[in-house]
Design a protein around this motif. Sequence first.
Motif, PDB file in Angstrom:
ATOM      1  N   TRP A   8       0.872  -1.706   0.008  1.00 38.84           N
ATOM      2  CA  TRP A   8      -0.264   0.616  -0.015  1.00 38.84           C
ATOM      3  C   TRP A   8       1.049   1.552   0.278  1.00 38.84           C
ATOM      4  N   TRP A   9       1.637   1.354   1.007  1.00 42.24           N
ATOM      5  CA  TRP A   9       2.917   2.832   1.629  1.00 42.24           C
ATOM      6  C   TRP A   9       3.518   3.057  -0.313  1.00 42.24           C
ATOM      7  N   PRO A  10       4.211   1.801  -0.579  1.00 43.39           N
ATOM      8  CA  PRO A  10       4.932   2.143  -1.009  1.00 43.39           C
ATOM      9  C   PRO A  10       4.406   2.938  -3.068  1.00 43.39           C
ATOM     10  N   SER A  11       3.101   2.061  -2.994  1.00 39.96           N
ATOM     11  CA  SER A  11       1.835   2.507  -3.824  1.00 39.96           C
ATOM     12  C   SER A  11       1.573   3.674  -4.395  1.00 39.96           C
ATOM     13  N   MET A  12       1.321   4.434  -3.216  1.00 35.91           N
ATOM     14  CA  MET A  12       1.189   5.722  -2.151  1.00 35.91           C
ATOM     15  C   MET A  12       2.197   6.660  -2.935  1.00 35.91           C
ATOM     16  N   LEU A  20      -3.242  12.684  -8.339  1.00 38.03           N
ATOM     17  CA  LEU A  20      -3.311  12.452  -8.487  1.00 38.03           C
ATOM     18  C   LEU A  20      -3.340  10.927  -7.479  1.00 38.03           C
ATOM     19  N   ARG A  21      -2.481  11.066  -6.104  1.00 35.73           N
ATOM     20  CA  ARG A  21      -3.128  10.560  -5.497  1.00 35.73           C
ATOM     21  C   ARG A  21      -3.893  10.432  -4.403  1.00 35.73           C
ATOM     22  N   GLN A  22      -4.443  11.383  -4.553  1.00 36.80           N
ATOM     23  CA  GLN A  22      -5.731  11.977  -3.748  1.00 36.80           C
ATOM     24  C   GLN A  22      -7.156  10.895  -4.984  1.00 36.80           C
ATOM     25  N   LYS A  23      -6.742  10.679  -6.692  1.00 38.69           N
ATOM     26  CA  LYS A  23      -7.834  10.063  -7.162  1.00 38.69           C
ATOM     27  C   LYS A  23      -7.775   8.614  -6.562  1.00 38.69           C
ATOM     28  N   PHE A  24      -5.820   8.474  -7.059  1.00 38.63           N
ATOM     29  CA  PHE A  24      -6.034   6.227  -6.490  1.00 38.63           C
ATOM     30  C   PHE A  24      -6.524   6.322  -4.667  1.00 38.63           C
ATOM     31  N   VAL A  25      -6.057   7.190  -3.871  1.00 37.90           N
ATOM     32  CA  VAL A  25      -6.960   6.547  -2.461  1.00 37.90           C
ATOM     33  C   VAL A  25      -8.677   6.442  -2.784  1.00 37.90           C
ATOM     34  N   ASP A  26      -8.958   7.869  -3.454  1.00 42.15           N
ATOM     35  CA  ASP A  26     -10.618   7.561  -2.874  1.00 42.15           C
ATOM     36  C   ASP A  26     -10.621   6.147  -3.802  1.00 42.15           C
ATOM     37  N   ILE A  27     -10.490   5.732  -4.730  1.00 43.67           N
ATOM     38  CA  ILE A  27     -10.209   4.289  -5.907  1.00 43.67           C
ATOM     39  C   ILE A  27     -10.819   3.081  -4.870  1.00 43.67           C
ATOM     40  N   CYS A  28      -9.547   3.468  -4.022  1.00 46.72           N
ATOM     41  CA  CYS A  28      -8.813   1.879  -3.493  1.00 46.72           C
ATOM     42  C   CYS A  28      -9.657   1.545  -2.375  1.00 46.72           C
ATOM     43  N   ALA A  29     -10.812   2.591  -2.019  1.00 47.93           N
ATOM     44  CA  ALA A  29     -10.587   3.154  -0.185  1.00 47.93           C
ATOM     45  C   ALA A  29     -12.377   1.850  -0.673  1.00 47.93           C
ATOM     46  N   GLU A  30     -12.781   2.144  -2.109  1.00 54.05           N
ATOM     47  CA  GLU A  30     -13.881   1.339  -2.151  1.00 54.05           C
ATOM     48  C   GLU A  30     -13.912  -0.138  -2.267  1.00 54.05           C
TER      49      GLU A  30
END
Lengths: 316, 97
Positions: free
Chosen positions: A191-195, A224-234
Amino acid sequence: MKEITLADKFQAKIDQEIKIEPKDWMPEKYRKTLIRQMSQHAHSEIVGMLPEGNWISRAPTLRRKLGLLAKVQDEAGHGLYLYSATETLGIDRETLLEQLHTGKAKYSSIFNYPTTTWADIGAIGWLVDGAAIMNQVPLCRCSYGPYARAMVRVCKEESFHQRQGFEILMTMMEGNEAQKHMVQDAVNRWWWPSMMMFGPSDGDSPNSAQSMKWKIKRFSNDDLRQKFVDICAEQAQILGITLPDPDLKWNEERQHYDFGEIDWSEFWNVVKGNGPCNKERLDARVKAHEEGAWVREAAMAHAEKRRKRKEAAQVA
Amino acid sequence: MSTNKKNWPLWEIFIRSKQGLNHKHVGSLHAADAQMAMENARDVYTRRMEGVSIWVVESKNIHASSPGDAEAFYEPANDKAYRHPTFYELPEGVKHI
């Protein structure tokens, strides 16, 4: 009357969304920035084959093996599209490889982490390819034509990579406790390395503003990071796993997920060469290149022989 | 440009995606000769049935127009509106023309 310089004309083209092509005039810094970014991208595709290649011979089923083989083969292809696109900027392949092998050029730090279980292959597909796609989609509109065109091909092919990863995790989550645990463990480690794949925060990213002006870059690292978090959280909820961030929480006001601080000291440490697999990855690349030298030479000798034979046949 | 004879030369790859369409430039690659360029092009550029025909041309054999001269080079066609159908006026009601 103000003199219109080449640089003004160049920027005007960019502002009008006219693509820059290889033989067009471009500022030296634009050329250098692209060579650095595109070669780094190409190197990442090539080095990226190593962590996954580790599991091809041990894939749990034939279906999984076929998928993984195709994915790794695509990565080789993506590296090749990107190397040839980089070569249009006037640098040759040999120099690019030398820069990789001597450590002068970087590749994405994500590939300096080990793949210790089969679930890592799923996590890489889901998270690492997910983050890569998020970064790459805007590059399809990059101002440099050959880069943009290469990215269109890459993005088209890459969507299967992420889906095969998600499917691997989903399947394991339907399995026994040990398998579920394996998925959670892999996600915890990736997770964190991907972030971090989105790069430093906007404030600490010195080249970002210029790259935005040149339309090499379209969105900031943090966006872009925020977009990634939003999608992955779901998607994590659908998988039934927890992302390893106690601060991850939906923020109704922002209409985004809040998330915790990234440990940038780890990021810089890996960039500087001290990640778990930096040495192993680079050694593997150099070894493959050196041990392949005789093949490259033999192919040239064979081509020459074939050419001479053809010539002789024509004379006769 | 590398002059080292050990290195495989660069080839430009053109692919016809299906019968009836023209070959289109898709990128380039390195290969020792045309036959190898063809096989590499198949592996690099048609992994998902993107082509039914491939052309390979060694990059050094391509002659390209210069972008710096583009304005003057294409200028002759710039003021010739009479080469387009809309230049000609017809009364309303004329059909099939």
